[in-house]
Write an enzyme that holds these catalytic residues in place. Structure first.
Site, PDB file in Angstrom:
ATOM      1  CG  HIS A  79      -1.841   1.102   1.344  1.00 40.99           C
ATOM      2  ND1 HIS A  79      -1.868   1.964   2.413  1.00 40.99           N
ATOM      3  CD2 HIS A  79      -2.796   1.531   0.492  1.00 40.99           C
ATOM      4  CE1 HIS A  79      -2.812   2.866   2.212  1.00 40.99           C
ATOM      5  NE2 HIS A  79      -3.391   2.625   1.065  1.00 40.99           N
TER       6      HIS A  79
ATOM      7  CG  HIS B 248      -3.083   9.379   0.216  1.00 39.97           C
ATOM      8  ND1 HIS B 248      -3.701  10.174   1.162  1.00 39.97           N
ATOM      9  CD2 HIS B 248      -3.901   8.325   0.029  1.00 39.97           C
ATOM     10  CE1 HIS B 248      -4.827   9.610   1.546  1.00 39.97           C
ATOM     11  NE2 HIS B 248      -4.978   8.490   0.874  1.00 39.97           N
TER      12      HIS B 248
HETATM   13  O1  G3P Z   1      -6.738   1.861  -2.602  1.00 38.50           O
HETATM   14  C1  G3P Z   1      -6.903   1.445  -1.289  1.00 38.50           C
HETATM   15  C2  G3P Z   1      -6.641   2.545  -0.324  1.00 38.50           C
HETATM   16  O2  G3P Z   1      -5.411   3.119  -0.663  1.00 38.50           O
HETATM   17  C3  G3P Z   1      -7.707   3.601  -0.304  1.00 38.50           C
HETATM   18  O3  G3P Z   1      -7.537   4.517   0.717  1.00 38.50           O
HETATM   19  O4  G3P Z   1      -6.867   6.685   1.617  1.00 38.50           O
HETATM   20  O5  G3P Z   1      -5.201   4.869   1.519  1.00 38.50           O
HETATM   21  O6  G3P Z   1      -5.963   5.981  -0.563  1.00 38.50           O
HETATM   22  P1  G3P Z   1      -6.332   5.564   0.814  1.00 38.50           P
HETATM   23 CA    CA Z   2      -4.788   4.778  -2.171  1.00 34.13          CA
END
Ligand code: G3P
Ligand code: CA
Length: 243
Positions: free
Chosen positions: A6, A49
Site C-alpha cells: 500500500h 496521496h
Molecule cells: O486503494 C486502497 C486505499 O489506498 C484507499 O484509501 O486513503 O489509503 O488511498 P487511501
Molecule cells: Ca490509495
C-alpha cells in the site's frame, strides 16, 4: 490471501516514493503495488496521496495549484539527511516496468473524489498503453463515474477496474448502480455483507495502519479471519512482514 504493498513499503519508507516502490518490487510473492495519482496545475500526472502537499513534503497548499517544476522542488524527508521527491507516474513505470512484465501488478488509484481532475482517466490509460502494461494494472477510485469512464475508454477491457468505498455493501451498490467495476475495494472494517454474498468478487481490503515515519506497532493481522469475511486481497503498509 494476495498481499499488495500500500503506497509501496510505506511503513519503513516514505509513502508513494520511488524508494517505497523499489523496496516493494523486490519482495518475493507480492501480488502488486498500490499508489495514488493526481494532476499538477500544468496537467502532469504525479503520485501523491493527499490533495494537500503539507503532510508528506516541506511544501504547503494544494497539489493541483503547483506546476510539476514547483512540486519537484519539494522535499520528502526520508531520514538521516536524505530526501525523496514526488514522483511522476512515468518515473514509477520506468522503475517497475520490467517487474510488471514479469507479473507484478499495479493498482492505480485515481484520487479524484474531492478534486475531479478533468482528463486524468484518458491520460493514465494512454500512458499505460504506451508502456504496454494494460493487463498488469487495476484502476480504482472512490468516484464511480471515473471507473465508468475508464471502462469506456479502455479498449477490450484488458485492464481491471475496482470501486472503492468504506463499506463493501456500498462498493457493491456502486458496482450494480452502473460503474460495473470488476473488483470491490472496501475498508477492512466495512465488511457488512455475508461472505457468501460477495464470494464471486475479488475483494481487496485497505487498512488505516501506521505510515513512515511512525514507528511500527509490532501487531500482526489475522489473515485467516479476514479471508473468512470474504476478503481475497489486502493492501498493507508492511507487506514485507507477511511474505
Ligand atoms: O486503494 C486502497 C486505499 O489506498 C484507499 O484509501 O486513503 O489509503 O488511498 P487511501
Ligand atoms: Ca490509495
Amino acid at each position: 490471501m494476495e498481499i499488495w504493498a500500500h503506497r509501496g513499503c510505506s511503513q519503513m519508507y516514505p509513502e508513494n516514493t520511488l524508494t517505497a516502490f523499489n523496496k516493494a518490487a523486490v519482495l518475493k510473492g507480492l501480488a502488486g503495488i498500490e499508489l495514488d495519482i493526481q494532476l499538477t496545475r500544468d496537467g502532469h500526472m504525479v503520485v501523491c496521496h493527499d490533495e494537500d502537499v503539507s503532510r508528506t513534503t516541506d511544501g504547503i497548499g494544494r497539489l493541483c495549484d503547483h506546476t510539476l517544476a514547483e512540486l519537484k522542488k519539494l522535499k520528502i524527508d526520508a531520514g538521516d539527511g536524505k530526501y525523496e521527491r514526488i514522483p511522476e507516474m512515468a518515473e514509477v513505470l520506468d522503475l517497475l516496468k520490467d517487474k510488471m512484465q514479469n507479473g507484478l501488478r499495479l493498482n492505480i488509484e485515481l484520487k479524484n473524489s474531492i478534486i475531479p481532475y478533468e482528463g486524468m482517466e484518458e491520460k493514465i490509460v494512454s500512458l499505460i498503453e504506451r508502456y504496454n502494461l494494460q493487463d498488469k494494472v487495476v484502476y480504482s477510485s472512490f468516484y464511480a463515474r471515473s471507473i465508468e469512464k475508464i471502462r469506456k475508454i479502455c479498449p477490450g477491457g484488458v485492464s481491471e477496474t475496482a470501486i472503492l468505498d468504506n463499506k463493501v455493501s456500498d462498493c457493491l451498490y456502486k458496482l450494480k448502480g452502473g460503474c460495473g467495476a470488476d473488483a470491490l475495494h472496501p475498508y477492512w472494517r466495512g465488511m457488512d455483507l455475508p461472505a457468501e454474498e460477495i464470494r464471486r468478487y475479488t475483494v481487496r481490503a485497505y487498512f488505516s495502519g501506521h505510515l513512515y515515519p511512525e514507528k511500527p506497532t509490532g501487531t500482526k493481522l489475522d489473515l485467516t479471519a479476514l479471508e473468512q469475511k470474504g476478503i481475497t486481497d489486502v493492501f498493507l503498509n508492511e507487506p514485507e512482514r507477511y511474505l
